[in-house]
Design a protein around this motif. Structure first.
Motif, PDB file in Angstrom:
ATOM      1  N   TYR A   1       0.832  -1.179   0.000  1.00 52.45           N
ATOM      2  CA  TYR A   1       0.000   0.000   0.000  1.00 52.45           C
ATOM      3  C   TYR A   1       0.874   1.239   0.000  1.00 52.45           C
ATOM      4  O   TYR A   1       1.746   1.371   0.848  1.00 52.45           O
ATOM      5  N   LEU A   2       0.633   2.148  -0.921  1.00 55.65           N
ATOM      6  CA  LEU A   2       1.443   3.340  -1.099  1.00 55.65           C
ATOM      7  C   LEU A   2       0.622   4.580  -0.764  1.00 55.65           C
ATOM      8  O   LEU A   2      -0.485   4.746  -1.258  1.00 55.65           O
ATOM      9  N   LEU A   3       1.181   5.428   0.094  1.00 54.54           N
ATOM     10  CA  LEU A   3       0.546   6.695   0.465  1.00 54.54           C
ATOM     11  C   LEU A   3       1.451   7.806  -0.064  1.00 54.54           C
ATOM     12  O   LEU A   3       2.635   7.862   0.294  1.00 54.54           O
ATOM     13  N   GLU A   4       0.912   8.648  -0.938  1.00 51.64           N
ATOM     14  CA  GLU A   4       1.725   9.688  -1.557  1.00 51.64           C
ATOM     15  C   GLU A   4       1.135  11.065  -1.323  1.00 51.64           C
ATOM     16  O   GLU A   4      -0.062  11.270  -1.501  1.00 51.64           O
ATOM     17  N   ARG A   5       1.995  11.987  -0.918  1.00 54.94           N
ATOM     18  CA  ARG A   5       1.636  13.395  -0.751  1.00 54.94           C
ATOM     19  C   ARG A   5       2.839  14.204  -1.203  1.00 54.94           C
ATOM     20  O   ARG A   5       3.933  14.056  -0.662  1.00 54.94           O
TER      21      ARG A   5
ATOM     22  N   PRO B   1       6.115  15.404  -2.608  1.00 54.15           N
ATOM     23  CA  PRO B   1       7.312  14.657  -2.981  1.00 54.15           C
ATOM     24  C   PRO B   1       7.594  13.442  -2.093  1.00 54.15           C
ATOM     25  O   PRO B   1       8.633  12.808  -2.205  1.00 54.15           O
ATOM     26  N   ILE B   2       6.652  13.113  -1.197  1.00 50.90           N
ATOM     27  CA  ILE B   2       6.882  12.027  -0.233  1.00 50.90           C
ATOM     28  C   ILE B   2       5.969  10.852  -0.547  1.00 50.90           C
ATOM     29  O   ILE B   2       4.770  11.002  -0.739  1.00 50.90           O
ATOM     30  N   SER B   3       6.584   9.668  -0.587  1.00 50.54           N
ATOM     31  CA  SER B   3       5.854   8.437  -0.866  1.00 50.54           C
ATOM     32  C   SER B   3       6.174   7.435   0.242  1.00 50.54           C
ATOM     33  O   SER B   3       7.334   7.089   0.457  1.00 50.54           O
ATOM     34  N   LEU B   4       5.151   6.986   0.947  1.00 48.60           N
ATOM     35  CA  LEU B   4       5.313   6.053   2.062  1.00 48.60           C
ATOM     36  C   LEU B   4       4.766   4.690   1.667  1.00 48.60           C
ATOM     37  O   LEU B   4       3.590   4.560   1.342  1.00 48.60           O
ATOM     38  N   ASN B   5       5.638   3.676   1.680  1.00 46.14           N
ATOM     39  CA  ASN B   5       5.220   2.308   1.398  1.00 46.14           C
ATOM     40  C   ASN B   5       4.942   1.642   2.741  1.00 46.14           C
ATOM     41  O   ASN B   5       5.862   1.353   3.513  1.00 46.14           O
ATOM     42  N   LEU B   6       3.659   1.413   3.025  1.00 46.99           N
ATOM     43  CA  LEU B   6       3.273   0.856   4.325  1.00 46.99           C
ATOM     44  C   LEU B   6       3.651  -0.616   4.466  1.00 46.99           C
ATOM     45  O   LEU B   6       3.895  -1.089   5.566  1.00 46.99           O
ATOM     46  N   ALA B   7       3.707  -1.329   3.356  1.00 43.05           N
ATOM     47  CA  ALA B   7       4.045  -2.756   3.404  1.00 43.05           C
ATOM     48  C   ALA B   7       5.510  -2.974   3.782  1.00 43.05           C
ATOM     49  O   ALA B   7       5.833  -3.847   4.587  1.00 43.05           O
ATOM     50  N   THR B   8       6.389  -2.162   3.210  1.00 38.64           N
ATOM     51  CA  THR B   8       7.831  -2.334   3.470  1.00 38.64           C
ATOM     52  C   THR B   8       8.357  -1.348   4.502  1.00 38.64           C
ATOM     53  O   THR B   8       9.520  -1.412   4.880  1.00 38.64           O
ATOM     54  N   ARG B   9       7.500  -0.431   4.971  1.00 33.97           N
ATOM     55  CA  ARG B   9       7.887   0.627   5.906  1.00 33.97           C
ATOM     56  C   ARG B   9       9.105   1.399   5.391  1.00 33.97           C
ATOM     57  O   ARG B   9      10.088   1.584   6.099  1.00 33.97           O
ATOM     58  N   THR B  10       9.000   1.848   4.139  1.00 31.80           N
ATOM     59  CA  THR B  10      10.046   2.689   3.569  1.00 31.80           C
ATOM     60  C   THR B  10       9.421   3.990   3.087  1.00 31.80           C
ATOM     61  O   THR B  10       8.256   4.008   2.678  1.00 31.80           O
ATOM     62  N   VAL B  11      10.207   5.042   3.142  1.00 35.35           N
ATOM     63  CA  VAL B  11       9.750   6.344   2.664  1.00 35.35           C
ATOM     64  C   VAL B  11      10.699   6.809   1.573  1.00 35.35           C
ATOM     65  O   VAL B  11      11.914   6.696   1.705  1.00 35.35           O
TER      66      VAL B  11
ATOM     67  N   ALA C   1      14.498   3.297   5.378  1.00 35.49           N
ATOM     68  CA  ALA C   1      13.714   2.332   6.146  1.00 35.49           C
ATOM     69  C   ALA C   1      13.248   3.037   7.422  1.00 35.49           C
ATOM     70  O   ALA C   1      13.942   3.913   7.938  1.00 35.49           O
ATOM     71  N   MET C   2      12.085   2.638   7.902  1.00 29.77           N
ATOM     72  CA  MET C   2      11.529   3.280   9.087  1.00 29.77           C
ATOM     73  C   MET C   2      11.102   2.246  10.115  1.00 29.77           C
ATOM     74  O   MET C   2      10.742   1.131   9.763  1.00 29.77           O
ATOM     75  N   THR C   3      11.126   2.655  11.383  1.00 29.01           N
ATOM     76  CA  THR C   3      10.625   1.782  12.443  1.00 29.01           C
ATOM     77  C   THR C   3       9.095   1.770  12.366  1.00 29.01           C
ATOM     78  O   THR C   3       8.494   2.654  11.737  1.00 29.01           O
ATOM     79  N   PRO C   4       8.461   0.809  13.011  1.00 28.68           N
ATOM     80  CA  PRO C   4       6.990   0.786  13.001  1.00 28.68           C
ATOM     81  C   PRO C   4       6.365   2.088  13.523  1.00 28.68           C
ATOM     82  O   PRO C   4       5.396   2.574  12.954  1.00 28.68           O
ATOM     83  N   LYS C   5       6.923   2.669  14.581  1.00 28.78           N
ATOM     84  CA  LYS C   5       6.371   3.917  15.140  1.00 28.78           C
ATOM     85  C   LYS C   5       6.589   5.084  14.184  1.00 28.78           C
ATOM     86  O   LYS C   5       5.701   5.916  13.996  1.00 28.78           O
TER      87      LYS C   5
ATOM     88  N   LEU D   1       0.328  11.690   9.920  1.00 29.46           N
ATOM     89  CA  LEU D   1       0.524  13.068   9.463  1.00 29.46           C
ATOM     90  C   LEU D   1       0.175  13.219   7.984  1.00 29.46           C
ATOM     91  O   LEU D   1      -0.407  14.227   7.577  1.00 29.46           O
ATOM     92  N   MET D   2       0.520  12.201   7.176  1.00 30.43           N
ATOM     93  CA  MET D   2       0.204  12.265   5.747  1.00 30.43           C
ATOM     94  C   MET D   2      -1.306  12.204   5.510  1.00 30.43           C
ATOM     95  O   MET D   2      -1.825  12.878   4.638  1.00 30.43           O
ATOM     96  N   ARG D   3      -2.008  11.402   6.298  1.00 34.54           N
ATOM     97  CA  ARG D   3      -3.461  11.303   6.142  1.00 34.54           C
ATOM     98  C   ARG D   3      -4.164  12.611   6.520  1.00 34.54           C
ATOM     99  O   ARG D   3      -5.284  12.859   6.097  1.00 34.54           O
TER     100      ARG D   3
END
Length: 100
Positions: free
Chosen positions: A1-5, A7-17, A25-29, A37-39
C-alpha cells in the motif's frame, strides 16, 4: 500500500519512505507517525491526538518521545531538518505536514 503526498511516498508494506533526499527504512512507530501526518496533511494534528493514536496513551507530561520521533522524521523528509518546510511545529497545538 502506497501513500503519496507531494514529494513524499510512504510504502506501508515495506515501511520505507521515498523523498527527494532518497529512500529510508523506518521503524513501526516512525511509519505510523508519518502515515498519521500524511493522512491529515495540511491540517494541524494535536500532540494529544498523536500520543493517543501512536503510543496509545493520554499521558502528556513527558512528550520527549514524540519530539524525538518528529526529529527523526524531519531527518528523513526535510531538505534541511533544522529548518523544516514540510513538517512544521504549530506552537501550543501540534504539528502540520505541509504537502499538496
Amino acid at each position: 500500500y502506497l501513500l503519496e503526498r507531494g514529494p513524499i511516498s510512504l510504502n506501508l508494506a515495506t515501511r520505507t519512505v521515498q523523498t527527494p533526499n532518497g529512500e529510508y527504512a523506518m521503524t513501526p512507530k516512525q511509519c505510523a507517525l508519518l502515515q498519521l501526518l500524511m493522512r491529515h496533511s495540511n491540517s494541524v494534528v494535536k500532540r494529544s491526538d498523536i500520543m493517543n493514536s501512536i503510543w496509545e496513551t493520554s499521558y502528556l507530561e513527558d512528550t520527549r518521545t514524540l519530539d524525538v520521533h518528529i526529529r527523526w522524521l524531519r531527518e528523513r523528509i526535510e531538505p534541511d531538518p533544522s529548518n523544516p518546510v514540510y513538517l512544521t511545529t504549530i506552537r501550543g497545538k501540534g504539528y502540520r505536514l505541509n504537502l499538496i
